[in-house]
Design a protein around this motif. Structure first.
Motif, PDB file in Angstrom:
ATOM      1  N   ALA A   1      48.958  41.938  30.208  1.00  0.00           N
ATOM      2  CA  ALA A   1      48.289  42.933  31.047  1.00  0.00           C
ATOM      3  C   ALA A   1      47.199  42.264  31.888  1.00  0.00           C
ATOM      4  O   ALA A   1      46.949  42.678  33.025  1.00  0.00           O
ATOM      5  N   TYR A   2      46.582  41.215  31.361  1.00  0.00           N
ATOM      6  CA  TYR A   2      45.591  40.479  32.140  1.00  0.00           C
ATOM      7  C   TYR A   2      46.230  39.855  33.379  1.00  0.00           C
ATOM      8  O   TYR A   2      45.614  39.815  34.449  1.00  0.00           O
ATOM      9  N   LEU A   3      47.443  39.367  33.271  1.00  0.00           N
ATOM     10  CA  LEU A   3      48.129  38.808  34.442  1.00  0.00           C
ATOM     11  C   LEU A   3      48.428  39.889  35.472  1.00  0.00           C
ATOM     12  O   LEU A   3      48.317  39.658  36.677  1.00  0.00           O
ATOM     13  N   ILE A   4      48.785  41.065  35.013  1.00  0.00           N
ATOM     14  CA  ILE A   4      49.042  42.173  35.933  1.00  0.00           C
ATOM     15  C   ILE A   4      47.771  42.538  36.686  1.00  0.00           C
ATOM     16  O   ILE A   4      47.785  42.730  37.905  1.00  0.00           O
ATOM     17  N   PHE A   5      46.646  42.600  35.968  1.00  0.00           N
ATOM     18  CA  PHE A   5      45.377  42.892  36.623  1.00  0.00           C
ATOM     19  C   PHE A   5      44.981  41.794  37.594  1.00  0.00           C
ATOM     20  O   PHE A   5      44.426  42.071  38.663  1.00  0.00           O
ATOM     21  N   ALA A   6      45.266  40.550  37.262  1.00  0.00           N
ATOM     22  CA  ALA A   6      44.959  39.440  38.163  1.00  0.00           C
ATOM     23  C   ALA A   6      45.740  39.575  39.467  1.00  0.00           C
ATOM     24  O   ALA A   6      45.187  39.360  40.553  1.00  0.00           O
ATOM     25  N   VAL A   7      47.008  39.947  39.360  1.00  0.00           N
ATOM     26  CA  VAL A   7      47.822  40.135  40.561  1.00  0.00           C
ATOM     27  C   VAL A   7      47.296  41.300  41.389  1.00  0.00           C
ATOM     28  O   VAL A   7      47.197  41.213  42.624  1.00  0.00           O
TER      29      VAL A   7
ATOM     30  N   LEU B   1      37.088  39.073  39.707  1.00  0.00           N
ATOM     31  CA  LEU B   1      37.823  39.789  38.665  1.00  0.00           C
ATOM     32  C   LEU B   1      39.208  39.193  38.451  1.00  0.00           C
ATOM     33  O   LEU B   1      39.686  39.119  37.318  1.00  0.00           O
ATOM     34  N   ALA B   2      39.863  38.744  39.513  1.00  0.00           N
ATOM     35  CA  ALA B   2      41.173  38.095  39.372  1.00  0.00           C
ATOM     36  C   ALA B   2      41.037  36.789  38.595  1.00  0.00           C
ATOM     37  O   ALA B   2      41.844  36.496  37.707  1.00  0.00           O
ATOM     38  N   ALA B   3      40.020  35.995  38.919  1.00  0.00           N
ATOM     39  CA  ALA B   3      39.799  34.730  38.210  1.00  0.00           C
ATOM     40  C   ALA B   3      39.460  34.986  36.743  1.00  0.00           C
ATOM     41  O   ALA B   3      39.935  34.264  35.851  1.00  0.00           O
TER      42      ALA B   3
ATOM     43  N   ILE C   1      42.664  35.886  34.857  1.00  0.00           N
ATOM     44  CA  ILE C   1      43.486  34.706  34.581  1.00  0.00           C
ATOM     45  C   ILE C   1      42.888  33.905  33.434  1.00  0.00           C
ATOM     46  O   ILE C   1      43.603  33.448  32.533  1.00  0.00           O
ATOM     47  N   PHE C   2      41.570  33.746  33.434  1.00  0.00           N
ATOM     48  CA  PHE C   2      40.897  33.048  32.338  1.00  0.00           C
ATOM     49  C   PHE C   2      41.140  33.757  31.014  1.00  0.00           C
ATOM     50  O   PHE C   2      41.445  33.115  29.995  1.00  0.00           O
TER      51      PHE C   2
END
Length: 62
Positions: free
Chosen positions: A10-16, A39-41, A44-45
């Protein structure tokens, strides 16, 4: 532990989503959306942090 594997993706989805938001604001308005980029960075972290932590917990259980 099954939910943690779902949430790390879900973190990757939010990053996108935040990356898309930053790019669309830049292309349409010419404004650099530093908040969205931050927020994207961060997302990803958090993905890599959670993934590493989950691997540690799996190794600990064995």
């Amino acid at each position: 532990m099954k939910y943690s594997k779902f949430f790390q993706y879900a973190y990757l989805i939010f990053a996108v989503l935040f990356g898309y938001d930053a790019m669309s604001k830049y292309l349409n308005e010419g404004v650099v959306a530093y908040t969205s980029l931050l927020l994207a960075a961060t997302a990803i972290f958090m993905f890599f942090f959670r993934r590493r932590f989950a691997k540690k917990m799996d190794n600990k259980d064995q």
